[in-house]
Design a protein around this motif. Structure first.
Motif, mmCIF file in Angstrom:
data_model
loop_
_atom_site.group_PDB
_atom_site.id
_atom_site.type_symbol
_atom_site.label_atom_id
_atom_site.label_comp_id
_atom_site.label_asym_id
_atom_site.label_seq_id
_atom_site.Cartn_x
_atom_site.Cartn_y
_atom_site.Cartn_z
ATOM 1 N N GLU A 77 0.825 -1.202 0.000
ATOM 2 C CA GLU A 77 0.000 0.000 0.000
ATOM 3 C C GLU A 77 0.864 1.259 0.000
ATOM 4 O O GLU A 77 1.870 1.339 0.701
ATOM 5 C CB GLU A 77 -0.905 0.008 1.238
ATOM 6 C CG GLU A 77 -1.878 1.171 1.265
ATOM 7 C CD GLU A 77 -2.817 1.099 2.452
ATOM 8 O OE1 GLU A 77 -3.837 1.796 2.429
ATOM 9 O OE2 GLU A 77 -2.514 0.358 3.395
ATOM 10 N N LEU A 78 0.478 2.234 -0.831
ATOM 11 C CA LEU A 78 1.164 3.522 -0.854
ATOM 12 C C LEU A 78 0.695 4.381 0.319
ATOM 13 O O LEU A 78 -0.493 4.438 0.618
ATOM 14 C CB LEU A 78 0.861 4.254 -2.162
ATOM 15 C CG LEU A 78 1.503 3.692 -3.431
ATOM 16 C CD1 LEU A 78 0.949 4.411 -4.656
ATOM 17 C CD2 LEU A 78 3.013 3.836 -3.384
ATOM 18 N N LEU A 79 1.632 5.046 0.948
ATOM 19 C CA LEU A 79 1.313 5.992 2.012
ATOM 20 C C LEU A 79 1.916 7.347 1.623
ATOM 21 O O LEU A 79 2.880 7.821 2.239
ATOM 22 C CB LEU A 79 1.875 5.519 3.350
ATOM 23 C CG LEU A 79 1.370 4.173 3.873
ATOM 24 C CD1 LEU A 79 2.054 3.812 5.181
ATOM 25 C CD2 LEU A 79 -0.142 4.195 4.048
ATOM 26 N N PRO A 80 1.378 7.980 0.585
ATOM 27 C CA PRO A 80 1.981 9.229 0.114
ATOM 28 C C PRO A 80 1.851 10.342 1.140
ATOM 29 O O PRO A 80 0.844 10.457 1.836
ATOM 30 C CB PRO A 80 1.174 9.549 -1.158
ATOM 31 C CG PRO A 80 -0.118 8.819 -0.979
ATOM 32 C CD PRO A 80 0.202 7.589 -0.197
ATOM 33 N N GLY A 81 2.895 11.147 1.236
ATOM 34 C CA GLY A 81 2.882 12.279 2.142
ATOM 35 C C GLY A 81 2.378 13.534 1.467
ATOM 36 O O GLY A 81 2.206 13.590 0.246
ATOM 37 N N ALA A 82 2.132 14.560 2.263
ATOM 38 C CA ALA A 82 1.712 15.857 1.738
ATOM 39 C C ALA A 82 2.866 16.480 0.947
ATOM 40 O O ALA A 82 4.041 16.205 1.207
ATOM 41 C CB ALA A 82 1.292 16.780 2.870
ATOM 42 N N GLU A 83 2.521 17.320 -0.015
ATOM 43 C CA GLU A 83 3.508 18.019 -0.823
ATOM 44 C C GLU A 83 3.151 19.497 -0.904
ATOM 45 O O GLU A 83 2.017 19.896 -0.728
ATOM 46 C CB GLU A 83 3.563 17.451 -2.249
ATOM 47 C CG GLU A 83 4.068 16.035 -2.359
ATOM 48 C CD GLU A 83 4.204 15.616 -3.818
ATOM 49 O OE1 GLU A 83 5.055 16.193 -4.528
ATOM 50 O OE2 GLU A 83 3.434 14.740 -4.253
ATOM 51 N N PHE A 84 4.174 20.313 -1.217
ATOM 52 C CA PHE A 84 4.014 21.742 -1.503
ATOM 53 C C PHE A 84 3.261 22.470 -0.382
ATOM 54 O O PHE A 84 2.203 23.050 -0.580
ATOM 55 C CB PHE A 84 3.291 21.940 -2.845
ATOM 56 C CG PHE A 84 4.034 21.377 -4.007
ATOM 57 C CD1 PHE A 84 5.159 22.018 -4.507
ATOM 58 C CD2 PHE A 84 3.635 20.183 -4.598
ATOM 59 C CE1 PHE A 84 5.866 21.486 -5.584
ATOM 60 C CE2 PHE A 84 4.332 19.648 -5.669
ATOM 61 C CZ PHE A 84 5.456 20.304 -6.159
#
Length: 560
Positions: A77-84
């Protein structure tokens, strides 16, 4: 299986026979919601297997298929973080992460405190309301999922704004060609200064340019950056014109004068010196008037903005590479004798060693554009069939928008420049008015005739009768084995005829086809080519699947 314990149902599995690119023994199947996948009558041999499922890491491996061969794979599973992330006027904002079933919240920490400042489900928080005072602070954002926590993103700010955080260079061109933030020297070759709405600006005559010698800060900036400038480009430009960048294609911006777009390129380990964000749409750059352009890259995602509006975005496939080279302003950075010199004026050139947030760039534009003056757009939207005003039409002019009233009228105050105006109404197809000029200090009148596709809005049945998705998205249209497959689920009891249309960002239909859709799951493949059979250019596109009673639409992103 998946590491989260969820079903792998819906995963797309491709088997490509390694005996040849055009082998007839290639297969594509969808993993069932329950049970295991069994494939009969598969040709024996060596295959490349690829498995893809939304919100999970892709999987690719070489396998040998013999008689009664079994394989077990685990999707992570992807656990993408916040960006920008960025702060403006004590409001912290960031790009949202995918809102799948595993996402729970964003947890925000201030100044390294172990106790969270706030827990929110939307990408933003009012820091003043949360009790943050003036002064210097750092804030960390983590995305929390049911199966884990993403890496954090840290942003520093002072007195309610992060715009000065990691600001490396500022070339105002008021009295010299030098940077006044870090003291970088700008060496002029034939450049002159002239008065602009922002003070003075640098004039480029199709052969002049500025060189900024290489330095460690400039080199490091290629690994995460925002480069922003105001530009008034002359119509003498043709073909490719370099605006700013460094040899090795580090944070480079070009203008394409044949199709009127901004070209954003950078150097990556996998893509070499011609990697980049998708181009902005054709016609998105307007000549002989002031445009604010920003190219942004945080090492994961690259973006391009014009006049505060995000017009192109794409994920990086490999890490950014930093070359120790000088920076050129006003010409292509390809070589010392490169063509592609700019005709026009540049002003307010700034560079940050981070990717600014959407809100920061929007506010920078809104603050600075005031010097151009404003005008009023007074408009009326009428029905082409009966001439009556059309209510609740969303009128969008870049980052500005208005809604038509009961009589079809709307009014909005805008900076004086050229706009491509987007009109949309509920489920109806988007329509456009191109190159509308708003003059400063005037009431600019516009009457738009809306071509409604149905005489009665109620003929469009509510969403839920059908679901549509496509994979892969983004995808390429330039490779032989390219394209995307639409997965269409119809929750009716009878077969129906439907039309699939593909539209560019200007709302022009570039391809269509009609076919029968049966109850249950359907798959339909589109190769990424237009009516003439040409591969579609990289950029944003829209699809619409419809018949007399059903309309479903969505966005496609085509890469190079």
């Amino acid at each position: 299986m998946t590491n989260s314990g969820d079903s792998a149902g819906g995963a797309v599995i491709e088997l490509r026979n390694l005996s040849g690119v055009n082998s007839p023994y290639n297969y594509q199947v969808v993993y069932p919601a329950e049970g295991n996948l069994v494939l009969d009558n598969i040709w024996k041999g060596n295959y490349q297997i690829s498995i893809a499922m939304e919100y999970f890491e892709g999987l690719s491996s070489e396998v040998e298929i013999l008689a009664d061969t079994e394989f077990d794979f685990e999707l992570i599973e992807l656990l993408p973080g916040a960006e920008f992330a960025g702060v403006y006027d004590y409001y912290l904002s960031w790009d949202p992460v995918p809102q799948n079933r595993a996402f729970e919240n964003y947890t925000i920490y201030l100044d390294g405190s172990p106790e969270p400042l706030g827990i929110v489900t939307e990408p933003g928080i009012d820091l003043a309301a949360a009790g943050v005072d003036a002064g210097e602070h750092s804030v960390e954002i983590m995305a929390v999922y049911s199966s884990g926590i993403s890496a954090g993103i840290v942003t520093e700010f002072e007195d309610g704004s992060s715009l000065n955080y990691e600001l490396l260079a500022y070339f105002p061109f008021d009295s010299s060609y030098n940077d006044i933030e870090s003291g970088w020297i700008g060496e002029s070759s034939g450049v002159s200064l002239t008065e602009t709405p922002f003070g003075n600006g640098a004039v480029f005559n199709g052969g002049a340019f500025i060189t900024v010698p290489a330095n460690p800060e400039l080199t490091e900036a290629a690994l995460h950056y925002t480069t922003l400038f105001w530009i008034n480009a002359d119509s003498l430009n043709s073909g490719w014109r370099g605006v700013i960048g460094r040899p090795g294609r580090n944070q480079c911006a070009w203008l394409n004068a044949d199709a009127d777009y901004v070209h954003h390129r950078f150097h990556t380990a996998g893509g070499g010196t011609n990697d980049g964000a998708p181009n902005t749409p054709n016609g998105s750059f307007h000549w002989e008037e002031w445009n604010q352009v920003a190219i942004v890259n945080n090492g994961l995602t690259a973006k391009t903005y014009i006049n505060g509006e995000l017009l192109a975005s794409g994920k990086l496939n490999s890490a950014l590479v930093a070359d120790s080279t000088e920076m050129y302003i006003g010409k292509s950075p390809e070589s010392l004798s490169a063509e592609g010199y700019l005709y026009g004026i540049l002003d307010e050139v700034r560079m940050w060693n981070r990717g600014l947030s959407d809100a920061e760039l929007r506010e920078l534009y809104l603050t600075e554009v005031e010097v151009l003056g404003t005008g009023t757009l007074s408009g009326m939207v009428t029905d082409a069939e009966n001439g009556n005003g059309v209510e609740n039409v969303l009128v969008e002019l870049g980052i500005y928008e208005a809604l038509s009233g009961a009589d079809g009228s709307f009014e909005i105050e805008l900076p004086a420049r050229t706009y491509d105006i987007r009109f949309s109404l509920g489920e109806y197809l988007v329509q456009w008015e191109y190159d509308f000029v708003v003059q400063a200090g005037e009431v600019n009148e516009l009457e738009f005739i809306f071509e409604l596709t149905d005489s009665n809005e109620n003929e469009v049945e509510p969403a839920g009768l059908i679901s549509v998705s496509n994979y892969p998205n983004p995808f390429s249209s330039s490779q032989r084995s390219s394209g995307t497959t639409f997965r269409i689920r119809l929750d009716q009891t009878a077969e129906t005829e439907m039309e699939l249309g593909i539209y560019n960002i200007k709302g022009q239909k570039i391809w269509q086809n009609s076919f029968a859709v049966v109850p249950g799951l359907n798959e339909y493949y589109w190769c990424g080519r237009n009516r003439q059979g040409d591969a579609c250019a990289a950029g944003i596109y829209f699809y619409q699947l419809k018949n007399k009673k059903i309309r479903e639409s969505g966005k496609l992103l085509i890469l190079r």
